[in-house]
Design a protein around this motif. Sequence first.
Motif, mmCIF file in Angstrom:
data_model
loop_
_atom_site.group_PDB
_atom_site.id
_atom_site.type_symbol
_atom_site.label_atom_id
_atom_site.label_comp_id
_atom_site.label_asym_id
_atom_site.label_seq_id
_atom_site.Cartn_x
_atom_site.Cartn_y
_atom_site.Cartn_z
ATOM 1 N N ASN A 82 -5.020 -0.732 -1.749
ATOM 2 C CA ASN A 82 -4.450 0.562 -2.125
ATOM 3 C C ASN A 82 -2.921 0.471 -2.161
ATOM 4 O O ASN A 82 -2.244 0.891 -1.227
ATOM 5 C CB ASN A 82 -4.909 1.650 -1.149
ATOM 6 C CG ASN A 82 -4.579 3.034 -1.637
ATOM 7 O OD1 ASN A 82 -3.710 3.221 -2.482
ATOM 8 N ND2 ASN A 82 -5.263 4.017 -1.086
ATOM 9 N N TRP A 120 3.633 5.455 1.742
ATOM 10 C CA TRP A 120 3.535 5.735 3.180
ATOM 11 C C TRP A 120 4.865 6.168 3.786
ATOM 12 O O TRP A 120 4.900 7.099 4.597
ATOM 13 C CB TRP A 120 2.991 4.493 3.908
ATOM 14 C CG TRP A 120 2.635 4.745 5.340
ATOM 15 C CD1 TRP A 120 1.470 5.271 5.814
ATOM 16 C CD2 TRP A 120 3.442 4.468 6.490
ATOM 17 N NE1 TRP A 120 1.508 5.338 7.193
ATOM 18 C CE2 TRP A 120 2.709 4.860 7.623
ATOM 19 C CE3 TRP A 120 4.710 3.929 6.660
ATOM 20 C CZ2 TRP A 120 3.201 4.728 8.911
ATOM 21 C CZ3 TRP A 120 5.213 3.797 7.947
ATOM 22 C CH2 TRP A 120 4.460 4.196 9.064
ATOM 23 N N CYS A 125 -0.914 3.668 -1.547
ATOM 24 C CA CYS A 125 -0.750 4.026 -0.136
ATOM 25 C C CYS A 125 0.363 3.193 0.500
ATOM 26 O O CYS A 125 1.182 3.707 1.251
ATOM 27 C CB CYS A 125 -2.071 3.829 0.587
ATOM 28 S SG CYS A 125 -2.228 4.821 2.062
ATOM 29 N N PHE A 130 -3.687 -1.630 4.105
ATOM 30 C CA PHE A 130 -4.176 -1.067 2.840
ATOM 31 C C PHE A 130 -4.203 -2.137 1.746
ATOM 32 O O PHE A 130 -3.514 -2.019 0.734
ATOM 33 C CB PHE A 130 -3.292 0.104 2.400
ATOM 34 C CG PHE A 130 -3.072 1.147 3.453
ATOM 35 C CD1 PHE A 130 -4.104 1.985 3.856
ATOM 36 C CD2 PHE A 130 -1.830 1.300 4.054
ATOM 37 C CE1 PHE A 130 -3.905 2.953 4.828
ATOM 38 C CE2 PHE A 130 -1.619 2.270 5.029
ATOM 39 C CZ PHE A 130 -2.659 3.093 5.418
#
Length: 111
Positions: A66, A73, A69, A63
């Motif tokens: 991002n 996670w 994210c 990612f």
Amino acid sequence: MVMALFDHWQLSSSDQLMLLGLSENSKSSLNRYRRGGAIANRRNTQDHVDMLLGIHARLRTLFPDNQDCVYSWMSTPNKSFDGLTPVEVIRQHGSTGLGRLVDYLEQALGQ
């Protein structure tokens, strides 16, 4: 570095201890690490740190654009883990759970 990672992951002290393979009675160690003290030179703890940093590195690769994210996670339920969060997988399976997460991320990266 791992303490900064725990802050980004927004983990409780209890989860941080568990992820390091330490008991709930090791809060003083956690506080020492937060103040910049060296992580205990125990194989189990060092292995956990290595795997946690590896998980983070793989997430950054998966990612790259991002950050949300990357940092959420570990606390997000995942269908691949029967709806458990990665933290819950580690809580249930310890070092084996950590290894499972590393393997999962390596497969996602096609390694």
